[in-house]
Enzyme design. Sequence first.
Site, short mmCIF file in Angstrom:
data_model
loop_
_atom_site.label_atom_id
_atom_site.label_comp_id
_atom_site.label_asym_id
_atom_site.label_seq_id
_atom_site.Cartn_x
_atom_site.Cartn_y
_atom_site.Cartn_z
N GLN A 178 -2.95 2.72 9.62
CA GLN A 178 -1.54 2.71 9.28
C GLN A 178 -0.78 3.35 10.07
O GLN A 178 0.60 3.09 9.87
CB GLN A 178 -1.81 3.16 7.72
CG GLN A 178 -2.27 2.52 6.80
CD GLN A 178 -3.82 2.77 6.47
OE1 GLN A 178 -4.65 3.03 7.55
NE2 GLN A 178 -4.38 2.61 5.48
N ASP B 79 -2.14 10.93 -2.52
CA ASP B 79 -2.67 9.70 -3.60
C ASP B 79 -2.75 10.26 -5.06
O ASP B 79 -2.54 9.94 -5.98
CB ASP B 79 -3.60 8.96 -2.87
CG ASP B 79 -3.34 8.12 -1.91
OD1 ASP B 79 -3.43 8.73 -0.82
OD2 ASP B 79 -2.89 7.15 -1.94
N ARG C 15 0.70 -1.11 -0.10
CA ARG C 15 0.04 0.00 -0.10
C ARG C 15 0.97 1.33 -0.20
O ARG C 15 2.05 1.10 0.18
CB ARG C 15 -1.03 0.04 1.33
CG ARG C 15 -0.13 -0.27 2.51
CD ARG C 15 -0.72 0.12 3.64
NE ARG C 15 -0.67 1.86 3.46
CZ ARG C 15 0.54 2.62 3.84
NH1 ARG C 15 1.64 1.62 3.74
NH2 ARG C 15 0.42 3.84 3.57
N ARG D 81 -7.12 -0.26 -6.88
CA ARG D 81 -7.42 0.93 -6.21
C ARG D 81 -7.31 2.10 -7.08
O ARG D 81 -6.31 2.38 -7.77
CB ARG D 81 -5.97 1.03 -5.21
CG ARG D 81 -5.89 -0.23 -4.37
CD ARG D 81 -5.39 0.26 -3.03
NE ARG D 81 -6.25 1.03 -2.03
CZ ARG D 81 -5.66 1.51 -0.96
NH1 ARG D 81 -4.32 1.41 -0.76
NH2 ARG D 81 -6.33 2.09 -0.19
N ASN E 67 -5.78 12.24 -0.11
CA ASN E 67 -4.75 11.53 0.83
C ASN E 67 -5.89 10.90 1.65
O ASN E 67 -6.99 11.15 1.86
CB ASN E 67 -4.02 12.43 1.57
CG ASN E 67 -2.95 11.53 1.94
OD1 ASN E 67 -2.15 10.77 1.57
ND2 ASN E 67 -2.54 12.00 3.58
N LYS E 68 -5.40 10.10 2.58
CA LYS E 68 -5.91 9.17 3.44
C LYS E 68 -7.08 9.88 4.22
O LYS E 68 -6.72 10.98 4.82
CB LYS E 68 -5.02 8.53 4.43
CG LYS E 68 -5.56 7.76 5.70
CD LYS E 68 -6.44 6.56 5.00
CE LYS E 68 -5.56 5.78 4.29
NZ LYS E 68 -6.59 4.83 3.12
O1 MRU Z 1 -4.74 3.25 1.88
P1 MRU Z 1 -3.39 3.28 1.86
O2 MRU Z 1 -2.79 2.94 3.16
O3 MRU Z 1 -2.60 2.85 0.85
O4 MRU Z 1 -3.35 4.99 1.86
C1 MRU Z 1 -2.02 5.54 1.90
C2 MRU Z 1 -1.82 7.14 2.14
O5 MRU Z 1 -3.09 7.74 2.12
C3 MRU Z 1 -0.79 7.78 1.83
O6 MRU Z 1 -0.90 9.00 2.61
C4 MRU Z 1 -0.22 8.27 0.34
O7 MRU Z 1 -0.31 6.96 -0.36
C5 MRU Z 1 0.94 8.82 0.13
S1 MRU Z 1 2.14 7.66 0.56
C6 MRU Z 1 3.56 7.97 0.25
#
Ligand code: MRU
Length: 345
Positions: A203, A244, A51, A94, A254-255
């Site tokens: 995470q 993202d 991820r 994704r 982003n998350k």
């Molecule tokens: O769902 P995930 O764990 O893949 O989400 C990841 C994030 O939101 C990170 O902040 C993003 O990918 C940047 S990582 C360098």
Amino acid sequence: VTAGRTILETVRWRNGRVRILDQTLLPDREVYLELETLDEVADAIGRLAVRGAPAIGIAGALGLAAASRGFRRCDAGAFLEDLEAAAARLSSARPTAVNLSWACNLAVEAVRRRAGDGGSPEELVQALLAEGERILEEDLHLSAAMGEHGMKLLPDPARVVTHCNTGGLATAGGGTALGVVLEAARRGRGVFVHVDETRPLLQGSRLTAWELQRAGIPYAIQADGAAAWLFRTQSIDAVLVGADRVAANGDTANKLGTFTLALAAREFGVPFYVVAPRSSFDLSLEDGLRIPIELRAEEEVLLCAGRPAAPAGARAWNPAFDVTPAALVSGWVTEREVEHPPFRP
Ligand code: MRU
């Protein structure tokens, strides 16, 4: 710190397969998986065994190389058709992180060029793998450059807040936002990290804390709702988050929870930086409302560590990401520099 940064083998090519560290089992167990079929790669990406935007891009490109053993090899055209179908399948595993479709597209393009030069199916396989390895190699340099630019934004010592995981587990190299922290510490600077736990999949507490601990960097985990009170009661120098997908106007996916954190940071005048490679930018999208947001299974919210966290029959809404409006972002740290919209292509 150096050891913590370099030993992580989040995603690599090994013996004709994609070898990943299974992040669903961290921090309890360090288990590596070797993926060789399209189903295995799509599944690993979908359930977040691998991820983080840059890491899933690399896994996607290398995954196509592994899966190519199942492609038709009678002629270049058939091989390309199978490759394109596989790339479409992986890209949809994704939808929010643009790095995944970006890397899969680069892999397809490399093979198309080779086919155009009259390459045999065997040569197309080689071109595919070479492109995956090139993307991985490049990522190592991107992390280093972002670390360098981002570090200049922090005082010494610095107290920062971060969300989700953006370190070596999210990239092939040192990371994006957390990579800045790791780089600052590696150079002997003082840094304390407030780690958002990052519900529902944790995470922050499972992965970011694990990385910080390995690197010997002091940190404290907080519930996601703690941000405003943290800014109100403590002196925080900056928020550092990854991305993202960044739209042309700077709106940043982003998350989930990043937007709330940005609103709180604005209220208290705390600088809020996005740290992301240019491969996370999608300049074809005018603004962030056009970014596809992945909706994930309700169970992720309704269960906590495998146990019910809500009454039987409860429903949940589980978007994996949100979009922080550009106006709340103080700067976008890329491998080039600290940038602002309108971004140069
Ligand atoms: O769902 P995930 O764990 O893949 O989400 C990841 C994030 O939101 C990170 O902040 C993003 O990918 C940047 S990582 C360098």
